[in-house]
Write an enzyme that holds these catalytic residues in place. Sequence first.
Site, PDB file in Angstrom:
ATOM      1  N   GLY A   1     -21.810   1.083  -2.447  1.00 23.78           N
ATOM      2  CA  GLY A   1     -23.188   1.125  -2.055  1.00 23.78           C
ATOM      3  C   GLY A   1     -24.245   0.960  -3.190  1.00 23.78           C
TER       4      GLY A   1
ATOM      5  N   GLY B   1     -23.837   4.476   3.374  1.00 20.57           N
ATOM      6  CA  GLY B   1     -23.066   4.836   2.253  1.00 20.57           C
ATOM      7  C   GLY B   1     -23.420   4.376   0.988  1.00 20.57           C
ATOM      8  CB  VAL B   2     -25.970   5.027  -1.521  1.00 21.32           C
ATOM      9  CG1 VAL B   2     -26.740   3.848  -0.898  1.00 21.32           C
ATOM     10  CG2 VAL B   2     -26.520   6.255  -0.995  1.00 21.32           C
ATOM     11  N   GLY B   3     -22.485   5.402  -1.931  1.00 19.25           N
ATOM     12  CA  GLY B   3     -21.317   6.169  -3.067  1.00 19.25           C
ATOM     13  C   GLY B   3     -21.394   5.034  -4.299  1.00 19.25           C
ATOM     14  CE  LYS B   4     -15.662   5.263  -6.574  1.00 21.46           C
ATOM     15  NZ  LYS B   4     -15.501   6.356  -5.709  1.00 21.46           N
TER      16      LYS B   4
ATOM     17  CE  LYS C   1      -4.712   0.820   0.606  1.00 25.55           C
ATOM     18  NZ  LYS C   1      -5.749   0.190   0.124  1.00 25.55           N
TER      19      LYS C   1
HETATM   20  P1  NAD Z   1     -17.459   6.255  -2.106  1.00 29.66           P
HETATM   21  O1  NAD Z   1     -16.661   7.620  -1.961  1.00 29.66           O
HETATM   22  O2  NAD Z   1     -17.722   6.387  -3.773  1.00 29.66           O
HETATM   23  O3  NAD Z   1     -18.653   6.011  -1.333  1.00 29.66           O
HETATM   24  C1  NAD Z   1     -18.703   6.325   0.018  1.00 29.66           C
HETATM   25  C2  NAD Z   1     -20.332   7.075   0.506  1.00 29.66           C
HETATM   26  O4  NAD Z   1     -20.289   7.127   1.716  1.00 29.66           O
HETATM   27  C3  NAD Z   1     -20.238   8.562  -0.205  1.00 29.66           C
HETATM   28  O5  NAD Z   1     -21.561   8.499  -0.753  1.00 29.66           O
HETATM   29  C4  NAD Z   1     -20.128   9.179   1.030  1.00 29.66           C
HETATM   30  O6  NAD Z   1     -20.895  10.363   0.795  1.00 29.66           O
HETATM   31  C5  NAD Z   1     -20.605   8.374   1.911  1.00 29.66           C
HETATM   32  N1  NAD Z   1     -20.496   8.560   3.391  1.00 29.66           N
HETATM   33  C6  NAD Z   1     -19.528   9.017   4.068  1.00 29.66           C
HETATM   34  N2  NAD Z   1     -19.439   9.254   5.190  1.00 29.66           N
HETATM   35  C7  NAD Z   1     -20.753   8.814   5.510  1.00 29.66           C
HETATM   36  C8  NAD Z   1     -21.249   8.733   6.742  1.00 29.66           C
HETATM   37  N3  NAD Z   1     -20.881   9.196   8.035  1.00 29.66           N
HETATM   38  N4  NAD Z   1     -22.559   8.157   6.691  1.00 29.66           N
HETATM   39  C9  NAD Z   1     -23.166   7.994   5.628  1.00 29.66           C
HETATM   40  N5  NAD Z   1     -22.687   8.078   4.621  1.00 29.66           N
HETATM   41  C10 NAD Z   1     -21.356   8.534   4.510  1.00 29.66           C
HETATM   42  O7  NAD Z   1     -16.639   5.154  -2.036  1.00 29.66           O
HETATM   43  P2  NAD Z   1     -16.773   3.595  -2.561  1.00 29.66           P
HETATM   44  O8  NAD Z   1     -15.664   3.516  -3.485  1.00 29.66           O
HETATM   45  O9  NAD Z   1     -18.330   3.434  -2.714  1.00 29.66           O
HETATM   46  O10 NAD Z   1     -16.239   2.637  -1.216  1.00 29.66           O
HETATM   47  C11 NAD Z   1     -17.070   2.609  -0.193  1.00 29.66           C
HETATM   48  C12 NAD Z   1     -16.155   1.803   1.043  1.00 29.66           C
HETATM   49  O11 NAD Z   1     -15.629   0.764   0.350  1.00 29.66           O
HETATM   50  C13 NAD Z   1     -15.072   2.622   1.572  1.00 29.66           C
HETATM   51  O12 NAD Z   1     -14.593   2.523   2.676  1.00 29.66           O
HETATM   52  C14 NAD Z   1     -13.841   2.095   0.424  1.00 29.66           C
HETATM   53  O13 NAD Z   1     -12.468   2.170   1.075  1.00 29.66           O
HETATM   54  C15 NAD Z   1     -14.237   0.539   0.246  1.00 29.66           C
HETATM   55  N6  NAD Z   1     -13.780  -0.169  -0.493  1.00 29.66           N
HETATM   56  C16 NAD Z   1     -14.063   0.194  -1.973  1.00 29.66           C
HETATM   57  C17 NAD Z   1     -13.477  -0.511  -2.674  1.00 29.66           C
HETATM   58  C18 NAD Z   1     -13.878   0.223  -4.348  1.00 29.66           C
HETATM   59  O14 NAD Z   1     -13.454  -0.795  -5.432  1.00 29.66           O
HETATM   60  N7  NAD Z   1     -14.528   1.294  -4.456  1.00 29.66           N
HETATM   61  C19 NAD Z   1     -12.851  -1.786  -2.798  1.00 29.66           C
HETATM   62  C20 NAD Z   1     -12.678  -2.220  -1.632  1.00 29.66           C
HETATM   63  C21 NAD Z   1     -13.209  -1.339  -0.365  1.00 29.66           C
END
Ligand code: NAD
Length: 372
Positions: A184, A179-182, A79
């Site tokens: 979620g 968390g409904v980002g990418k 990392k």
């Molecule tokens: P992202 O940034 O697209 O989505 C995260 C979401 O969480 C955002 O919409 C944000 O507004 C929301 N958020 C932040 N704080 C919050 C809170 N306190 N309460 C509610 N919502 C909140 O990230 P992602 O790519 O969807 O990844 C989500 C998680 O999964 C992260 O912890 C990331 O490290 C982990 N992860 C992601 C991947 C990947 O391929 N993207 C792989 C392994 C792990």
Amino acid sequence: MRTEVADQTPHEQVVRCHDATTGLVGFIAVHSTALGPALGGTRFYPYASEADALGDALRLSRAMSYKNALAGLDHGGGKAVIIGDPSLDKTEDLLRAYGRHVEALGGRYVTAADAGTSVADMDLVAGTSRWVTGRSPEYGGCGDSSLLTAYGLFQGMRAAAEVRWGEPTLAGRTVGVCGVGKVGTHLVGHLIGDGATVVVTDIDAGAVARVLTAHPGVTAVADAAALVRATLDVYAPCALGGALDDDTAAALTAAVVCGAANNQLAHPAVARALAARGILYAPDFVVNAGGVIQVADELTGFSMRRARAKAARIFATTRDVLLTAARTGVLPVTAAEALAESRMAAGPWATTLFPGLAAGPRVSAQPQVPLP
Ligand code: NAD
């Protein structure tokens, strides 16, 4: 936020990256190359100190060794962290300077995107290093890894459902997605397709609105605290790390916790608190490996079909971990770490430990580097 370097596990190599012209300061930590070149993302974050950044790199690279081993990848764990605010300090020149440090490791470490860095950033890093993956499709890359992270997470959740309720489905269950980002958002799609009832929350009102528009049956609650207390069968932390603390463990109504966020446990004892309440915790580094499976596949010439098939194995791995934990009376985290360590000790392609892998193609087109 860490305040000291607390993780003293042995790492093979740690490099401090510095470039006076661009202001680059960061660390690359190679925890292990026992299974192959170390693979893990580059985090760009405004750490309060170099000690904090180094501590994070050491902890995260060790976690990548375990995640990659359990994912059946012939990759060790690594990392990198760069100190700074990505919205202010991340420049093209800085990323190119960083790439030169990655290149200098000669392939012992392969980087990818992580919090604070993007697929487009990896295209820039690739200008000065060959050891970059998770690039954009225009450059032959696999693009956004959240697709298979969500798919693999859904498979892990199905396995947890089978262990808990006897059927590998979320149909008829209520799942809370924090968390409904990418990731979620993709997860919600899988859950709705499976017949689950879904409740979501996010600090970004726009993200919630987009999910509710796409899936009219989904409901939303105000915040994470409300979601934890809602009547749920499964709680899926998909926002930030540290989501599971003592208060959350005490308040949860869900019988299963299974989410994408890395490092969900605020501290190790939370795993025991969850188990004491009869809550089945599917370890994050087991169920969120779909993304690293996706970017690892790019190193062999990306095939979504092949990568998806590998991510589907997260179902079997999660089930093995949870059943082993139940049978031997240990925490799922402990069972997962033991399985990962046995694979690391056995070396690449230990098909006796991972019989399912024998059926897949033996791919050896990854960057080959002489190991020490
Ligand atoms: P992202 O940034 O697209 O989505 C995260 C979401 O969480 C955002 O919409 C944000 O507004 C929301 N958020 C932040 N704080 C919050 C809170 N306190 N309460 C509610 N919502 C909140 O990230 P992602 O790519 O969807 O990844 C989500 C998680 O999964 C992260 O912890 C990331 O490290 C982990 N992860 C992601 C991947 C990947 O391929 N993207 C792989 C392994 C792990």
